[in-house]
Motif scaffolding. Structure first.
Motif, mmCIF file in Angstrom:
data_model
loop_
_atom_site.group_PDB
_atom_site.id
_atom_site.type_symbol
_atom_site.label_atom_id
_atom_site.label_comp_id
_atom_site.label_asym_id
_atom_site.label_seq_id
_atom_site.Cartn_x
_atom_site.Cartn_y
_atom_site.Cartn_z
ATOM 1 N N GLU A 209 0.827 -1.210 0.000
ATOM 2 C CA GLU A 209 0.000 0.000 0.000
ATOM 3 C C GLU A 209 0.860 1.259 0.000
ATOM 4 O O GLU A 209 0.495 2.266 -0.623
ATOM 5 N N GLU A 210 2.008 1.218 0.684
ATOM 6 C CA GLU A 210 2.898 2.390 0.714
ATOM 7 C C GLU A 210 3.477 2.669 -0.674
ATOM 8 O O GLU A 210 3.535 3.823 -1.111
ATOM 9 N N VAL A 211 3.900 1.614 -1.353
ATOM 10 C CA VAL A 211 4.445 1.790 -2.709
ATOM 11 C C VAL A 211 3.351 2.266 -3.658
ATOM 12 O O VAL A 211 3.559 3.183 -4.468
ATOM 13 N N LYS A 212 2.179 1.674 -3.542
ATOM 14 C CA LYS A 212 1.060 2.049 -4.412
ATOM 15 C C LYS A 212 0.690 3.521 -4.217
ATOM 16 O O LYS A 212 0.534 4.271 -5.196
ATOM 17 N N SER A 213 0.558 3.962 -2.973
ATOM 18 C CA SER A 213 0.205 5.361 -2.687
ATOM 19 C C SER A 213 1.265 6.316 -3.212
ATOM 20 O O SER A 213 0.953 7.384 -3.746
ATOM 21 N N PHE A 214 2.542 5.934 -3.070
ATOM 22 C CA PHE A 214 3.641 6.759 -3.564
ATOM 23 C C PHE A 214 3.561 6.924 -5.084
ATOM 24 O O PHE A 214 3.734 8.027 -5.619
ATOM 25 N N LEU A 215 3.286 5.844 -5.794
ATOM 26 C CA LEU A 215 3.212 5.900 -7.255
ATOM 27 C C LEU A 215 2.036 6.754 -7.731
ATOM 28 O O LEU A 215 2.127 7.444 -8.746
ATOM 29 N N ILE A 216 0.938 6.712 -6.986
ATOM 30 C CA ILE A 216 -0.234 7.519 -7.351
ATOM 31 C C ILE A 216 0.015 9.000 -7.074
ATOM 32 O O ILE A 216 -0.236 9.854 -7.925
ATOM 33 N N SER A 217 0.548 9.308 -5.878
ATOM 34 C CA SER A 217 0.696 10.711 -5.479
ATOM 35 C C SER A 217 1.905 11.393 -6.115
ATOM 36 O O SER A 217 1.822 12.538 -6.548
ATOM 37 N N ALA A 218 3.021 10.693 -6.194
ATOM 38 C CA ALA A 218 4.252 11.324 -6.688
ATOM 39 C C ALA A 218 4.468 11.137 -8.181
ATOM 40 O O ALA A 218 5.149 11.946 -8.814
ATOM 41 N N HIS A 220 1.733 10.126 -10.399
ATOM 42 C CA HIS A 220 0.466 10.306 -11.119
ATOM 43 C C HIS A 220 0.022 9.054 -11.886
ATOM 44 O O HIS A 220 -0.510 9.145 -12.993
ATOM 45 N N GLN A 221 0.245 7.894 -11.284
ATOM 46 C CA GLN A 221 -0.211 6.649 -11.889
ATOM 47 C C GLN A 221 -1.686 6.404 -11.546
ATOM 48 O O GLN A 221 -2.176 6.858 -10.507
#
Length: 381
Positions: A209-218, A220-221
């Protein structure tokens, strides 16, 4: 580098912050974590926090003179040591400091392969030579210039050979207010004489979840793309960031289509499909196979009754559950073995057209004809 810029690692960050607040800063520490965990970034953020002139409760201020220099990796009391590809016997880390700063500022989740790309490595072996050990001793024998602490961060001390014993005295009896931070990936490859003189800081890989959130927020995935990359990278942010550079990450549909063609033994279509895989490019081929290995592993969990441990997104989980009704544990293990071998050969530049056709034929034998490679130990059906 500030703690807030590093993905996850809340417990480790809190431990490091408390060591400073409670004045329990050990002079020699080993940040031990797998590739992509952020261990190097944490060491730099910790050094910046220790040297910050206006520390906050949970991070360095990012604005004082010390922090501004740290953000450029150019503070006079911050030193780095790392493996390099020496052209001359007198080369040290300082010879390559400009390349090092460029590499680390561009990607705090640095790997040896990425670092190699910044140097004229050719076929040389990376190491930390005796000249560098002497340079480290010289640096740490001086008093701090501006900050309260003089700090040396050594990345990948595994590349210290027996020459590393030259550092024992400076590690065991450093000058006052000197910090020696080692950042390693493999504890077994570090000299025991050095290992015994450091305080261990274990750094786990960040969670899904941490990696997923990072990819979405930083980065724009989309949620789907971020979820697939987070799943495929398995907590390795170096791999996750590398996957962002690839042309396409829709591996699930491709892999399932491949299995369906093999399970129905559609020969001509299989050949056409493998021709497409051969054109993906080496990194995409590796990621495709890595996804397949992970997907098959999840099917194994479902077949063995451990479906509660599966981490697939809902749509992919549904597909895996359907396939688990058709694939036995023995089949899944055999398929996983073939994919592992294929990944190994892709890394070594095998001809992709021949390789993927051969793997397809092996999968047809397993899935359609239900025959298995001889000599391998597979669990019973």
């Amino acid at each position: 580098m500030q703690f807030k810029q590093i993905v996850g690692q809340h417990d480790v960050k809190q431990r490091l912050l408390n060591s400073v607040k409670e004045n329990r800063v050990s002079h020699a520490q080993l940040f031990l974590g797998p590739e992509g965990s952020g261990s190097l970034a944490l060491a730099v953020a910790y050094a910046q926090y220790v040297s910050c002139e206006n520390r906050l409760a949970d991070d360095s201020c990012g604005e004082c003179a010390s922090c501004r220099k740290y953000q450029k990796l150019a503070h006079p009391d911050l030193h780095f040591s790392y493996p390099f590809f020496a052209k001359h016997k007198d080369d040290t880390a300082l010879t390559f400091i400009e390349q090092w700063r460029a590499a680390l500022l561009a990607n705090p989740y640095l790997s040896l392969d990425i670092w190699r790309g910044y140097l004229e490595a050719e076929n040389k072996q990376a190491n930390i030579n005796i000249a560098e050990c002497h340079q480290v001793i010289k640096k740490l024998s001086l008093k701090p210039f501006e900050s309260a602490y003089k700090i040396l961060i050594m990345w990948l001390p595994e590349f210290l050979d027996k020459e590393g014993n030259a550092l024992l005295k400076i590690i065991e009896e450093p000058q006052p207010n000197t910090l020696f931070l080692l950042v390693a990936q493999n504890q077994d490859q570090i000299l025991n004489t050095i290992l015994s003189r450091t305080q261990l800081v274990k750094i786990p890989p960040p969670g899904y979840e941490e990696v997923k959130s990072f990819l979405i927020s930083a980065h724009h995935q989309t949620e789907h793309a971020a979820g697939e990359i987070a799943y495929l990278s398995n907590g390795n942010l170096t791999e996750a960031l590398n996957m962002l550079q690839q042309d396409d990450n829709g591996y699930h549909q491709q892999f399932v289509q491949w299995l369906r063609l093999c399970v129905t033994n559609k020969g001509q279509e299989v050949i056409g499909f493998t021709d497409g895989l051969a054109k993906l490019g080496r990194e995409n081929q590796k990621n495709f196979l890595r996804y397949g290995i992970s997907f098959i592993r999840e099917i194994c969990l479902i077949v063995s009754g451990a479906g509660n441990l599966v981490k697939l997104p809902p749509a992919e989980l549904e597909t895996a559950e359907k396939m688990a009704k058709l694939i036995t544990a023995r089949m899944a293990e055999a398929i996983g073995d073939e994919l592992e071998k294929a990944h190994y050969h892709v890394e070594r530049n095998a001809n992709p057209k021949i390789l993927f056709l051969d793997v397809s034929l092996q999968l047809i034998k397993i899935l359609y004809f239900k025959t298995f490679p001889t000599g391998a130990q597979y669990i019973p059906t």
